[in-house]
Design an enzyme around this catalytic site. Structure first.
Site, short mmCIF file in Angstrom:
data_model
loop_
_atom_site.label_atom_id
_atom_site.label_comp_id
_atom_site.label_asym_id
_atom_site.label_seq_id
_atom_site.Cartn_x
_atom_site.Cartn_y
_atom_site.Cartn_z
CG ASN A 36 -1.53 5.82 3.98
OD1 ASN A 36 -1.43 7.01 3.80
ND2 ASN A 36 -1.44 4.75 3.10
CG ASN A 85 1.01 -3.58 0.60
OD1 ASN A 85 0.62 -2.70 0.15
ND2 ASN A 85 1.65 -3.92 1.72
NE ARG A 155 -1.96 0.13 7.19
CZ ARG A 155 -2.01 0.32 5.89
NH1 ARG A 155 -1.83 -0.51 4.94
NH2 ARG A 155 -2.58 1.54 5.34
CG HIS A 184 3.18 -1.32 4.60
ND1 HIS A 184 2.70 -0.86 3.56
CD2 HIS A 184 2.53 -2.23 5.26
CE1 HIS A 184 1.29 -1.38 3.53
NE2 HIS A 184 1.34 -2.36 4.81
CG ASP A 186 7.48 -1.77 1.28
OD1 ASP A 186 6.95 -0.98 1.88
OD2 ASP A 186 6.94 -2.16 0.56
CB CYS A 280 4.52 0.28 -2.56
SG CYS A 280 4.90 1.13 -1.22
N1 ARG Z 1 -2.74 2.97 0.43
C1 ARG Z 1 -2.05 1.65 0.46
C2 ARG Z 1 -2.23 1.15 2.02
O1 ARG Z 1 -2.35 2.10 2.79
C3 ARG Z 1 -0.49 1.87 0.18
C4 ARG Z 1 0.18 0.68 0.23
C5 ARG Z 1 1.70 0.93 0.23
N2 ARG Z 1 2.28 -0.09 0.07
C6 ARG Z 1 3.58 -0.50 0.67
N3 ARG Z 1 4.03 -1.91 0.25
N4 ARG Z 1 4.25 0.27 1.40
O2 ARG Z 1 -1.99 0.06 2.30
#
Ligand code: ARG
Length: 290
Positions: A36, A85, A155, A184, A186, A280
């Site tokens: 990301n 996640n 995603r 995401h 959230d 997260c």
């Molecule tokens: N580095 C992780 C990713 O890119 C961060 C995840 C953040 N999680 C969330 N629920 N927004 O997957």
């Protein structure tokens, strides 16, 4: 710290009255790859010591208002700390994540084992339909009833939403995400107590903004500015009137307080380097149905 590996579901006769959250200690947390935009300038730029201190502060604050259970961190899975996640749970059923990026797919068996040994029923989704758990799917009580808001586009794939609807026989409102910084759901959308939603409109397609506005009347919508969205204001843990989140502006704090919310702000700057913050770092689990 002692790892709690048992499940809240083993206490069926005494269900906890407080909500339960799953967290993963940041023992192996780092930015080792880029999946990301937040990660691109932060390869190995994490202070694990500071990250541990921030994570413990969040854990401590959350423990005041909820039960917290832990999953064992695994070497080679630096993002496992983002337990939102792992999957999505409701009524003892977990739809396990099927990660879009190969970098996170090694987390899946560890989360599956934890859920299964804790007594949850686990539903797997095919690799062809990526789904990233509570990061991209949030149950919410809107003025018209309970529904599941689910993100897609960056995603999670839209085609996974049918499986979510079937798993819990619940209506799904699909929201397209269009800004890679808010990859995401959230990161840009937080259903709060009292049928209120806090969200960042530019993260969504026009159709998604229209769907949010159809679900929530204007006086129940808190639209955050870009500066607060970039501080992950929408990545908020909601427990009744309590909201736990990264540090936000005075203006947004006052707005939330005027609506009766109590905010606890924890500096989570080390986790922003990987594109995550308070919400997260936790996954909500329901106590079992007796
Ligand atoms: N580095 C992780 C990713 O890119 C961060 C995840 C953040 N999680 C969330 N629920 N927004 O997957």
């Amino acid at each position: 710290m002692e790892l709690v590996t048992h499940s809240p579901r083993t206490h069926a006769s005494h269900p906890p009255t407080r909500p339960t959250f799953l967290m993963c200690p940041p023992k192996f947390y780092d930015v080792n790859y880029v999946i990301n935009p937040w990660m691109s300038d932060n390869i190995h730029a994490v202070s694990r010591e500071r990250a541990a201190a921030q994570w413990h502060q969040l854990h401590h604050a959350l423990s005041q208002i909820a039960e917290v259970v832990l999953v064992e961190p695994q070497p080679g899975s630096p993002d496992m700390v983002f337990t939102a996640n792992a999957g999505l749970e409701c009524d003892g059923i977990v739809v396990l994540s099927s990660f879009f990026h190969p970098e996170r797919q090694a987390e899946e068996p560890h989360f599956r084992n934890w859920f299964q040994s804790a007594g949850y029923t686990v539903i797997d989704l095919p690799r062809a339909t990526p789904f990233e758990g509570e990061g991209d799917a949030l149950f919410a009580k809107t003025p018209t009833g309970t529904c599941l808001f689910a993100g897609y586009g960056l995603r999670t794939l839209l085609s996974s939403h049918d499986a979510l609807s079937h798993a819990w026989n619940v209506p799904v409102i699909s929201l397209e995400l269009i800004d890679p910084r808010f990859y995401h759901l959230d990161t840009a959308f937080a259903p709060l107590e009292g049928g209120v939603v806090m969200y960042y409109p530019p993260a969504f397609s026009p159709a998604a903004v229209a769907a949010i506005q159809a679900a929530y009347p204007a006086d129940k919508r808190i639209e955050v500015q870009e500066s607060d969205a970039l501080r992950f204001a929408c990545n908020a843990i909601s427990v009744g009137r309590h909201i736990l989140l990264n540090q936000i502006s005075r203006e947004l704090t006052t707005r939330l307080e005027s609506l009766g919310f109590i905010t606890t702000q924890v500096d989570l700057s080390e986790f922003l380097k990987a594109g995550g913050a308070a919400k997260c770092l936790v996954m909500r689990l329901e106590p079992p149905q007796p």
